[in-house]
Design a protein around this motif. Structure first.
Motif, PDB file in Angstrom:
ATOM      1  N   GLU A 114       0.868  -1.160  -0.120  1.00 59.72           N
ATOM      2  CA  GLU A 114      -0.043  -0.023   0.022  1.00 59.72           C
ATOM      3  C   GLU A 114       0.599   1.380   0.018  1.00 59.72           C
ATOM      4  O   GLU A 114       0.411   2.562   0.120  1.00 59.72           O
ATOM      5  N   GLY A 115       2.006   1.309  -0.132  1.00 55.79           N
ATOM      6  CA  GLY A 115       3.134   2.314  -0.231  1.00 55.79           C
ATOM      7  C   GLY A 115       3.555   2.973   0.786  1.00 55.79           C
ATOM      8  O   GLY A 115       4.171   4.292   0.740  1.00 55.79           O
ATOM      9  N   ASN A 116       3.566   2.220   2.059  1.00 55.94           N
ATOM     10  CA  ASN A 116       4.048   2.496   3.320  1.00 55.94           C
ATOM     11  C   ASN A 116       5.702   2.581   3.358  1.00 55.94           C
ATOM     12  O   ASN A 116       6.143   1.515   2.789  1.00 55.94           O
ATOM     13  N   ASP A 117       6.219   3.234   3.957  1.00 54.23           N
ATOM     14  CA  ASP A 117       7.778   3.117   4.245  1.00 54.23           C
ATOM     15  C   ASP A 117       7.898   2.263   5.358  1.00 54.23           C
ATOM     16  O   ASP A 117       7.921   2.951   6.683  1.00 54.23           O
ATOM     17  N   LEU A 118       8.285   0.995   5.346  1.00 54.85           N
ATOM     18  CA  LEU A 118       8.267   0.245   6.584  1.00 54.85           C
ATOM     19  C   LEU A 118       9.726  -0.334   6.831  1.00 54.85           C
ATOM     20  O   LEU A 118      10.816  -0.317   6.075  1.00 54.85           O
ATOM     21  N   THR A 119      10.074  -0.532   8.113  1.00 54.64           N
ATOM     22  CA  THR A 119      11.323  -1.024   8.801  1.00 54.64           C
ATOM     23  C   THR A 119      10.921  -2.003   9.683  1.00 54.64           C
ATOM     24  O   THR A 119      10.222  -1.708  10.621  1.00 54.64           O
ATOM     25  N   LEU A 120      11.492  -3.180   9.561  1.00 55.42           N
ATOM     26  CA  LEU A 120      11.153  -4.505  10.108  1.00 55.42           C
ATOM     27  C   LEU A 120      12.376  -4.745  11.210  1.00 55.42           C
ATOM     28  O   LEU A 120      13.350  -4.905  10.729  1.00 55.42           O
ATOM     29  N   ILE A 121      12.138  -4.832  12.509  1.00 58.39           N
ATOM     30  CA  ILE A 121      13.108  -5.042  13.527  1.00 58.39           C
ATOM     31  C   ILE A 121      12.867  -6.429  14.321  1.00 58.39           C
ATOM     32  O   ILE A 121      11.884  -6.788  14.395  1.00 58.39           O
ATOM     33  N   ASP A 122      13.870  -7.172  14.125  1.00 62.79           N
ATOM     34  CA  ASP A 122      14.080  -8.609  14.725  1.00 62.79           C
ATOM     35  C   ASP A 122      15.479  -9.129  15.149  1.00 62.79           C
ATOM     36  O   ASP A 122      16.411  -8.500  14.524  1.00 62.79           O
ATOM     37  N   SER A 123      15.553  -9.827  16.148  1.00 60.13           N
ATOM     38  CA  SER A 123      16.882 -10.350  16.456  1.00 60.13           C
ATOM     39  C   SER A 123      17.166 -11.667  15.777  1.00 60.13           C
ATOM     40  O   SER A 123      18.356 -12.111  16.004  1.00 60.13           O
ATOM     41  N   ASN A 124      16.223 -12.144  14.737  1.00 65.84           N
ATOM     42  CA  ASN A 124      16.440 -13.201  14.189  1.00 65.84           C
ATOM     43  C   ASN A 124      16.946 -12.939  12.644  1.00 65.84           C
ATOM     44  O   ASN A 124      16.302 -12.302  11.844  1.00 65.84           O
ATOM     45  N   LEU A 125      18.392 -12.908  12.370  1.00 71.70           N
ATOM     46  CA  LEU A 125      18.861 -12.297  11.156  1.00 71.70           C
ATOM     47  C   LEU A 125      18.322 -13.000   9.838  1.00 71.70           C
ATOM     48  O   LEU A 125      18.130 -12.246   8.857  1.00 71.70           O
ATOM     49  N   SER A 126      18.298 -14.450   9.997  1.00 73.22           N
ATOM     50  CA  SER A 126      17.885 -15.336   8.856  1.00 73.22           C
ATOM     51  C   SER A 126      16.374 -14.905   8.336  1.00 73.22           C
ATOM     52  O   SER A 126      16.167 -14.904   7.382  1.00 73.22           O
ATOM     53  N   VAL A 127      15.565 -14.674   9.222  1.00 79.45           N
ATOM     54  CA  VAL A 127      14.197 -14.167   9.059  1.00 79.45           C
ATOM     55  C   VAL A 127      14.128 -13.060   8.150  1.00 79.45           C
ATOM     56  O   VAL A 127      13.583 -12.527   7.135  1.00 79.45           O
ATOM     57  N   LEU A 128      15.083 -12.056   8.713  1.00 81.68           N
ATOM     58  CA  LEU A 128      15.102 -10.619   8.250  1.00 81.68           C
ATOM     59  C   LEU A 128      15.462 -10.745   6.571  1.00 81.68           C
ATOM     60  O   LEU A 128      14.997  -9.997   5.714  1.00 81.68           O
ATOM     61  N   GLU A 129      16.535 -11.660   6.507  1.00 82.75           N
ATOM     62  CA  GLU A 129      17.260 -11.954   5.004  1.00 82.75           C
ATOM     63  C   GLU A 129      16.088 -12.169   4.361  1.00 82.75           C
ATOM     64  O   GLU A 129      16.143 -11.852   2.936  1.00 82.75           O
ATOM     65  N   SER A 130      15.320 -13.127   4.775  1.00 79.68           N
ATOM     66  CA  SER A 130      14.204 -13.642   3.798  1.00 79.68           C
ATOM     67  C   SER A 130      12.928 -12.672   3.628  1.00 79.68           C
ATOM     68  O   SER A 130      12.676 -12.386   2.528  1.00 79.68           O
ATOM     69  N   VAL A 131      12.724 -11.859   4.368  1.00 79.14           N
ATOM     70  CA  VAL A 131      11.691 -10.724   4.233  1.00 79.14           C
ATOM     71  C   VAL A 131      12.334  -9.903   3.196  1.00 79.14           C
ATOM     72  O   VAL A 131      11.386  -9.352   2.313  1.00 79.14           O
ATOM     73  N   VAL A 132      13.527  -9.395   3.200  1.00 80.70           N
ATOM     74  CA  VAL A 132      14.247  -8.324   2.343  1.00 80.70           C
ATOM     75  C   VAL A 132      14.039  -8.946   0.904  1.00 80.70           C
ATOM     76  O   VAL A 132      13.845  -7.994  -0.041  1.00 80.70           O
ATOM     77  N   GLU A 133      14.204 -10.261   0.841  1.00 79.74           N
ATOM     78  CA  GLU A 133      14.256 -10.738  -0.630  1.00 79.74           C
ATOM     79  C   GLU A 133      12.723 -10.758  -1.257  1.00 79.74           C
ATOM     80  O   GLU A 133      12.550 -10.886  -2.354  1.00 79.74           O
ATOM     81  N   ARG A 134      11.817 -10.824  -0.260  1.00 81.66           N
ATOM     82  CA  ARG A 134      10.331 -10.872  -0.817  1.00 81.66           C
ATOM     83  C   ARG A 134       9.433  -9.545  -0.683  1.00 81.66           C
ATOM     84  O   ARG A 134       8.758  -9.329  -1.424  1.00 81.66           O
TER      85      ARG A 134
END
Length: 453
Positions: free
Chosen positions: A22-42
């Motif tokens: 919907e065009g929002n500027d999002l920053t996702l914070i988490d202590s699990n690096l592997s999950v964050l890497e997966s999110v960035v790819e998608r």
């Protein structure tokens, strides 16, 4: 809008997908690096590896420039701490926290100002409320409520022996004998916006707009036998079952709850003195038979494993249980689910996300924001409710003269206490409520967005 999401579990990732689209500027914070890497790819989001309850991490994420913080980590305490600290630093920040523990319910309300919460969500409690509503009207797979409970969009499956099978929609009135509108149809996993010549087929899932007070008539005229639910078996003793058992007991319904953890059984027996709490494995066919599965009115599977819930529900269906409700954490593969007799499927994650998305849209549009937003047709469409005001265009004009954006359908108009399933001659005025259905990629933030420019 700049939004920080603390926690990249099922809810966090679902929100990242929907809010970024919907065009929002999002920053996702988490202590699990592997999950964050997966999110960035998608998805088109920024990520930050760190402790979301740390002031340093929040500042790195851009807290001072953020409009909203959504805390959906797995720990209620972390969510509360994150929101309190973030709002203490940025007084203009809106905060949303997921609070799941029943012990926090009362204090969360009484101390909402201390906790600095704009909104708190409880997916398990929302799921329990949804399941209780489904149990009141056996025959519907899903119910979404609008206009303060006076209008609903209900989901039905067209079976081989259904009166609707091979019926064109322009012949629907002669069968249901009440005013309804089929606003969407799911066939083979694909959603369609049907016209009057659309012919319903076996296996279709249809979404019907109707006044709440005609739902019983609709089921009766379709030949769907409904009887009052008197005894329910709940499989799994988690939070959903706890909240649901409380609601069912208030309605005078007998509850049998099966849980495999002995300590949890002891807790539930103390918290639910009127319920029959059974220590055992809900996947044990002998146990289910001894507890009277074949004679119960409804089976609700709410264990922590989707696969186990599906297996138990399938067994319940084979035993002829009249109504089955299956709780699933993931409902992405709808084609597989469509082929299985799992009854009504309830996803706490989706219910929670719908609430948060509605709040975000309201923030973007302080005036003219949607009153309610519901995802239907397996997420391929949205039903949205708006209030008509003096700024709304085309008031008093017949619908047949309006040029609406593609894939937008006005399915109900509320004139005060009068509920109208609209036709081409219908029109709306200031103070009316409109319910629209649109495809999920066609985001409607304000009512005037539905008109072609």
């Amino acid at each position: 809008m700049k939004i920080l999401i603390a926690g990249s579990g099922k809810v966090g990732i679902t929100l990242a997908r929907q809010l970024s689209a919907e065009g929002n500027d999002l920053t996702l914070i988490d202590s699990n690096l592997s999950v964050l890497e997966s999110v960035v790819e998608r998805y088109d989001v920024m990520t930050l590896h760190g402790n979301c309850a740390s002031m340093k991490t929040l500042m790195q994420a851009g807290l001072m420039d953020a409009d909203l913080l959504i805390a959906v980590t797995g720990a209620d305490e972390v969510n509360l701490l994150c929101c309190m600290m973030a709002h203490g630093i940025n007084k203009n920040l809106h905060t949303i926290a997921r609070i799941r523990n029943p012990e926090y319910t009362e204090q969360n309300y009484e101390m909402r100002d201390v906790f600095s919460l704009s909104l708190s969500v409880n997916p398990e409690k929302q799921a329990a409320v949804e399941i209780e509503r489904l149990l009141k009207f056996p025959g519907f797979l899903k119910r979404d409520t609008f206009a303060k409970g006076r209008v609903e969009i209900v989901e039905l499956r067209v079976d081989a022996n259904s009166k609707l099978c091979d019926v064109p929609l322009n012949g629907l009135d002669s069968i249901v004998k009440c005013k309804v509108l089929v606003c969407a149809v799911l066939r083979g996993g694909e959603a369609a916006a049907p016209d009057g010549n659309f012919v319903l087929r076996t296996g279709d899932r249809i979404f019907v707009t109707a006044p709440t007070n005609t739902l019983a008539t609709l089921l009766k005229n379709l030949g769907i036998i409904t009887r009052k639910v008197r005894r329910v078996i709940l499989c799994g003793g988690g939070r959903v079952s706890f909240y649901l058992a409380q609601l069912l007991q208030k309605s005078g319904i007998n509850v049998q709850l099966i849980e495999r953890d002995a300590d949890r059984c002891t807790q539930l027996a103390a918290l639910l003195p009127s319920a029959c709490v059974v220590h055992g494995d809900a996947s044990d066919q002998a146990l289910l038979s001894s507890e009277g599965l074949e004679g119960c009115d409804a089976l609700v599977t709410t264990t922590g494993l989707d696969e186990l819930n599906m297996v138990i529900s399938l067994y319940g269906n084979s035993c002829g249980v009249p109504q089955i409700v299956t709780k699933l954490s993931r409902v992405e593969n709808t084609r597989i689910l469509d082929s299985l007799p799992l009854g009504s499927i309830v996803c706490p994650k989706d219910l929670c996300c719908n609430t948060i998305v509605r709040y975000v849209r309201a923030m973007q549009n302080q005036t003219g924001a949607a009153l309610s937003v519901h995802s239907i047709a397996d997420g391929q469409a949205e039903a949205v409710e708006f209030l008509v005001d003096e700024t709304t265009l085309h008031r008093g004009e017949p619908l047949k003269k309006l040029k609406l954006r593609r894939n937008v359908l006005i399915v109900c108009i509320m004139h005060g206490n009068e509920i109208q399933i609209p036709n081409g001659e219908s029109c709306f005025a200031a103070g009316d409520t409109l319910i629209l259905v649109t495809n999920s990629s066609n985001v409607i933030l304000q009512l005037n967005d539905i008109f072609e420019s």
